[in-house]
Each structure stands twice: as C-alpha cells, then as structure tokens.
Design an enzyme around this catalytic site. Structure first.
Site, short mmCIF file in Angstrom:
data_model
loop_
_atom_site.label_atom_id
_atom_site.label_comp_id
_atom_site.label_asym_id
_atom_site.label_seq_id
_atom_site.Cartn_x
_atom_site.Cartn_y
_atom_site.Cartn_z
N ASP A 1 -25.35 9.92 -25.28
CA ASP A 1 -25.47 9.15 -23.81
C ASP A 1 -24.80 10.03 -22.97
OD1 ASP A 1 -25.85 7.17 -22.08
OD2 ASP A 1 -26.39 6.01 -23.88
N HIS B 1 -24.30 4.71 -17.72
CA HIS B 1 -25.20 4.46 -18.72
C HIS B 1 -24.59 4.40 -20.12
CE1 HIS B 1 -29.07 5.00 -21.14
NE2 HIS B 1 -29.41 4.67 -20.43
N SER C 1 -33.22 1.18 -22.85
CA SER C 1 -31.96 1.91 -23.20
C SER C 1 -30.82 0.74 -23.56
CB SER C 1 -31.42 2.60 -21.71
OG SER C 1 -31.78 3.83 -21.76
#
Length: 730
Positions: A152, A210, A521
């Site tokens: 990530d 994220h 995600s």
C-alpha cells in the site's frame, strides 16, 4: 482502491490509459529513452534458488546488454530490483533496442514493460458479528500469532490504532525487520519497507492515507470514541485486532508501479507473512501477463493467503481486475449505517443523502447546477456530479469561490449508492434517482432553492448490505468458468485510521484521526483480517481451505430473509456478489472445505490453453502441461460452479475435506430453477474422522436454446452447518 477520496472518479480514465502487457508498448519509450522493464528468466537444469544474492545477481547480469553486463560488480548495481521469491528475474531500465537484445537471450521467458496499477472502521466489526464478548472473536480469538502484510501507500507509525498494548511478540518464523531512526515499530507494527523505484532506506510513512486506512481495517487495535468529525462514533477496531502488521510501501500518491508491487510481494514472502492484503490493481489481463497474479501464485505455494480487490470499475460486466482462482477476489457492499444529510427543496420535497461533516443546518439558499464549478456560485448551493477528482477538493474550490453549500448528485449508473465524506462546507451526497429529480427541479424552476438538514448517524438502515455500484463485476475475462468475485464485504463509508486532519480546519480538534472512505480497497482488508482470524485458529489450513471456509459460509439473503440487492435495489446477480456476503461467525467452523493444491492449479492453467512457457512464467514449473496433463475450469475443485449456457450439460466432480466433528454426515440440498436438472451423487456424505475426504459428482443439464442465465446452489447440510456452493449458468 479508493472511490470517494481522490481515486474513484479518475480510475475509469486510468484503467483506459494504463498500458497492458499483452505486447510490449514502446509508445512512450523512444529509441534512446530508457524505460523500466521486468525480465522473467528460466533457470538452467543445475540452478538452485538457494544461491546467495551476489551469485544470483551475477547470473542475472548474463542477460543484460553489453553496456550493463560488463559493469563491475562492485560498482552501482544495474538492477532496480532482483527477484527470487515471486519470480526468477529482475527489474531494469532499458532502451527499446536493448529490450530486443534481452528478449533474444536464451533463458528469457518474457519481458514486461512496467505498468501503473491504480489504488483501487467503527461499526463494521459489530455489523459482521465480531464482538469482544461473543461471535468469532470469542470463539477463536482475534488473530493472535498471525502476520498480515499490506502492499500500500505506507502507514502512520504514531497512530493509536497501531499501539501494542496486550500484543504478544512476533512469532519465531518472522524474518522481517523494522529499524529506522525517525519512527519506531512495536509488537503490533512489526515490519516496514519502502519500494518506490527501488528499495529505499526510508521508513514506509504514509503520505496518502490509503495504507493507514487499510492497515487499521485489517488489524487495528481497539480505539474508543473514534469518529469522523464526531459522526459514526464508536470503538474502532480491525477485523483481527491481535494480529501483527507489516507494511510494504509500493504506492505513491494513488499509483503503484508493477515492479515495486512485485518487490513488495517478494519481501513479504521472504519475511514470513501469513496473509497478503492487496488493495490495488489494473484491468483484466491474461494470467501470464498479470504481475500480481504471478506473485500471488508464489505466495500461495508458500502457504500465504492472498486477499485482492476486485476493482472499482462496476457496475459494467467483466471488469474484475483480480481473476486468479488462487487469490480471494473481494467486492464491496454497504452496511446499515448512514450519516444523514437531508436536502429539502423549495417546493417542499426532501431527499436523504449523506455527509460525514455535520455542521449547523443550512437554511433555504439559491440553488444552481454546474459540472465544473464555473459561473457565479457565491452565496449559493452548488449541485454537481463531480465527475473527476475528489469531492472534498471540489467542495474546497466551491467554498473558496464563496459557495454556501454543495449537493453532489450520484452519476447515472451509481444507483442508490451514497458516500459520506468529510466535507469542508455544508454538503450532501444524493443517490442517482434523487439526483435526477434535483436536476429536473433546477431546470424547471425560476428561482430554485435548497436547504440542508443534518440528522446525525443512524444505525439499522435497510436494506443492507447492498452491492456498491463501483464494485467490479464478472464474468472473468481471463477465466469465465471461475465465478468472480469470490465474496463481498463492507466497502462503503468505512471509518478507519487516517494520518491527517479532515474536514474544516476549525472543526476536528481530536488527536484520534479517522476518515470514512469507500472502495474495494476498503472491503479487501476486512477479508484479510477475517482470514487472519481463521488462520490463527487453523494453522495447518492451506490458503484454498481458508478461502473455501469464507465462501461456503457466506450469506445471500439479508436479515429479513430477502435476497441481497444491487445498487438499483434489484436482486443481486452472482457476478456481483460471488458466493455472497462474508459471514465471519460461520466461517470459523465451515464443516467441510474444498482444498486445492498447486498441481491442480497448474493442470487448470494447461486446460485454459496456456503454453508450457506461459505456465512456467506463472508457476516456475517447466514443461508442466506436457508432463502433468490438464483439466477444465469446471474440474478445478473450486467452491463454486460457473459454466456457459451454450454447452447444455456439465458433469463435474468435487472433493470436500471434513474439518468439523469426526463423526458426522451431510445431506445435499439443491436450489436451482426448475428449468435446470441437477443430480448430486451420492446424496449423503458420511465421515468417521477429521481431515477425511469424500468425492461427489454434480450433473447439470438444461435446454441450451432456452436458458441464457440461471443461478442457484447446492448445499451440504449437517444440523446447523451449511456448506453452500453457488451455481451460475450464463
């Protein structure tokens, strides 16, 4: 993949623009310009993967063009990465002419041009039945002793979600490290590396948000009074709060290069993770051209479970970006929480939308429609579709232009999906049908007005779960006879850790920073954490067994016994939900599992028509099809069945392994439309010991001239245990 932050509305454009590696494209690489390539090589007969790194690099140099092969070993390495765990090969910068030279070298299987893969909570544990005093956590624990590796954007090392109170030390098998001068790891966050254009010594600090969000969703610790700007308040926790985390930073500001992703997978495998959580991906492509699928095969061979985002290109069909049967492909759904922001029009009609920022109500204000924010918006409420970029960034632009408020209108194919963002001005996101009414109202009114009333957070909203419109759909292009996605899980308005303040600067005073974002995600780390809980209790289970447990215990009806719905509130098809919605409390005790080993996957690849060379690229096995034979897609021992309607008949065997009580029996229950004849033989399976295997035959027949789509299932039932396998004829 993120949808309602900076990624959703650009991902469609990205997916169209990104290069696919079915053939090497030199469009952006001139004759003298160097670009990054991944070179996959074949070892000679005497080769051993136990070679030390220096000997391996010497061998890799033999494939390089003269200007690079003759450079002295003690000088700077010509390689960006060398690989040995995921593939045998390396990443290197080459010109077009040099690529042609390398391709002609004996032992080179394929040269891939590096491509970009776009990046595709407080209530979800309770929504999924995970509670400290009951459910799966109480029965099996919270993922103790398992290690989840995430590929990530990095992680916020200092976030309270990654404190290690009550955590045990990492298991002895852990071979990774986390030694940095500026940040510290602990018993929760045990590993970290950065791979951005080559491995760097810097810590994998998150500059996007994220990675912090996905990591805390998978395995964040309990954090009381977590909320987004005071909304969705509760105790935040990941799915496996006592699992360890390792972060591999392979993405930078929303994009991830394939060479970096492969390097991250390489490190995670070498470090000894149990679960790989991958919330990124490109478009559909053949398996021998899919870097993630290739790396995931190596991970599977070493017993690592891989959870991968289905993609955010729904609701269009055949948009799955994770198609390999050796990974769990995860779609996204809503949950029963809503952060209400009601829009009231000047004619008295009201529409309930969502917003994570809930200031004082906005009174009746002039209303205008604009797609790009142009025109005079000062003192007005702006209605817009926000077709590109971030809703919050668009709202900031409108606020800077003097706008009083913002109404975001769901795009045409988004159905009833709504997003709750941490806006910077009074705002509401309305679903597509309500958005159409707003547009018509503005068009037909001389002086349209609107007010926004904020109603706080509500739980128990129905229907839920509902498939998110953006969640990518099957059938798979690479392998239509494997039902994809495999599963769906919470992926809309998921509240989890965030490294930055959100909303208006004057509002968020909390030290505990959280944000609500959406995408596959977000659903993927839910499944990664659930897999960690299962793996913690069943150390000897293969990745396929863990995957089977998740799929065969999923549910396809809601709490009221009605079918799960899609974004248009129609019954959801199997190409949108796969086996159904994850059900952790049942997945911990599935009764029976469908196991698959690497050899069967290889025969399946041969059955798809891949050449020996292409199969070797994926699996490391030389001459596999010539030596091992092949099976059809339907013959793979998968927990679901998918078959083309044109064939009219299918006969397949399946083998189940008893992982429940030693002495038990199961009876088959068939649920299919009457136009399809189904025979399962035998109709009863009797077991006398654990890990005993039984094989049965499924025969399907139908009128190929009349049946175009049929969905149903067969179940093995033993008391309260139901082992369900979906069937789709398409």
């Amino acid at each position: 993949m993120d949808t309602n932050s900076r990624h959703l509305f650009t991902v469609l454009l990205l997916a169209w623009l990104l290069p696919h590696t079915s053939s090497i494209s030199y469009e952006n690489c001139g004759r003298s310009t160097q670009c990054t390539y991944i070179v996959r090589v074949c070892p000679p007969p005497s080769f051993s993967t136990d070679k030390n790194p220096m000997n391996l690099e010497d061998w890799y140099r033999s494939f390089l063009p003269p200007r690079m092969a003759t450079s002295k070993p003690e000088s700077q390495s010509p390689f960006i990465y060398t690989y040995r765990e995921t593939i045998l090969g390396f990443a290197v910068n080459l010109t077009v002419d040099e690529v042609e030279f390398v391709k002609k070298k004996e032992g080179v299987l394929r040269v891939f041009q590096d491509n970009i893969l776009p990046l595709l909570t407080t209530h979800t544990p309770d929504f999924l039945g995970l509670r400290p005093n009951g459910g799966a956590w109480n029965t099996l624990g919270m993922g103790e002793g398992t290690i989840i590796g995430l590929l990530d954007t990095g992680i916020d090392f200092a976030h309270t979600s990654f404190d290690d109170d009550g955590m045990t030390s990492p298991p002895a098998k852990w071979r990774g490290s986390c030694k940095f001068d500026t940040v510290k790891c602990n018993k929760k966050l045990i590993g970290g590396r950065s791979f951005i254009g080559g491995q760097t010594p810097e810590p994998p600090v998150d500059d996007d948000g994220h990675g912090t969000h996905t990591a805390s969703t998978a395995a964040g610790m309990f954090v009381k009074d977590a909320s987004v700007l005071g909304n969705g308040n509760g105790t935040a926790a990941g799915m496996a709060p006592h699992a360890h985390l390792a972060m591999y930073r392979v993405c930078n500001k929303g994009s991830c290069h394939g060479s970096d992703v492969l390097a991250g997978m390489e490190a995670a495998i070498a470090d000894g993770v149990d679960i790989l959580s991958i919330s990124l991906g490109g478009g559909p492509k053949p398996f021998h051209e899919d870097i993630v699928a290739i790396g995931a095969f190596s991970a599977m061979q070493k017993g690592i479970f891989v959870s991968h985002s289905a993609g955010n290109l729904g609701p269009k069909p055949s948009t799955i970006s994770s198609e390999a049967p050796w990974v769990l492909t995860v779609g996204a759904s809503t949950m029963d929480r809503q952060m209400k922001a009601t829009v009231k029009l000047g004619d008295g009609r009201s529409f309930v939308g969502e917003s994570a920022y809930q200031p004082s109500n906005l009174g009746s204000t002039p209303l205008v429609f604009t797609l790009d924010g142009s025109g005079n918006v000062s003192g007005k409420v702006v209605a817009s579709e926000v077709l590109a970029g971030s809703q919050v960034e668009f709202g900031q632009a409108m606020k800077d232009a003097g706008s009083a408020g913002l109404i975001i209108l769901g795009i045409e194919d988004s159905g009833h999906t709504t997003f709750a963002e941490a806006h910077v001005l009074p705002a509401s996101y309305l679903n597509s049908p309500d958005g159409a009414v707003i547009r018509q109202y503005i068009k037909n009114s001389e002086k349209p007005t609107a007010s926004i009333i904020f109603n706080g957070t509500s739980l128990g909203i129905t229907p839920a779960p509902v498939v998110a419109y953006f969640s990518s759909r099957g059938p798979s292009k690479a392998s239509p006879g494997i039902l994809k996605p495999d599963i769906i899980g919470p992926g809309v308005n998921v509240i989890a850790a965030w490294p930055f303040k959100v909303g208006p600067k004057s509002v968020d005073k909390q030290d505990k920073m959280f944000n609500a974002i959406s995408g596959t995600s977000m659903s993927t780390p839910h499944l990664s954490g659930i897999a960690a809980v299962i793996k913690s209790a069943h150390r000897d289970w293969s990745p396929a067994a863990v995957k089977s447990a998740i799929m065969t215990t999923a549910y396809v009806v809601d709490g009221n016994g009605k079918p799960l719905l899609d974004e248009n509130l129609n019954p959801a098809g199997y190409f949108s939900i796969g086996a159904g919605h994850v059900n952790p409390s049942q997945a911990i005790n599935p009764g029976l599992v469908y196991d698959i080993n690497a050899e069967q996957y290889i025969r399946y690849l041969c059955g798809l028509g891949y050449t020996d060379t292409e199969v070797e690229i994926i699996t490391h096995q030389k001459d596999a099809c010539a030596k091992g034979g092949k099976i059809s897609e339907a013959e793979l021992n998968y927990p679901s069945v998918a078959v083309s309607a044109s064939v009219g008949k299918l006969v397949v065997n399946r083998t189940v392994t008893n992982v429940g009580d030693a002495r038990t029996s199961y009876t088959v229950d068939i649920d299919m439309p009457k136009e399809v004849k189904v025979i399962v033989a035998p109709t009863t399976l009797k077991f006398t010991k654990q890990m005993e295997k039984k094989t049965f035959t499924v025969t399907l027949s139908w009128d190929a001239g009349k049946i175009k789509l049929a969905e149903g299932s067969f179940k093995w039932v033993s008391g309260k245990i139901i082992v369900r396998s979906p069937i789709v004829i398409f």
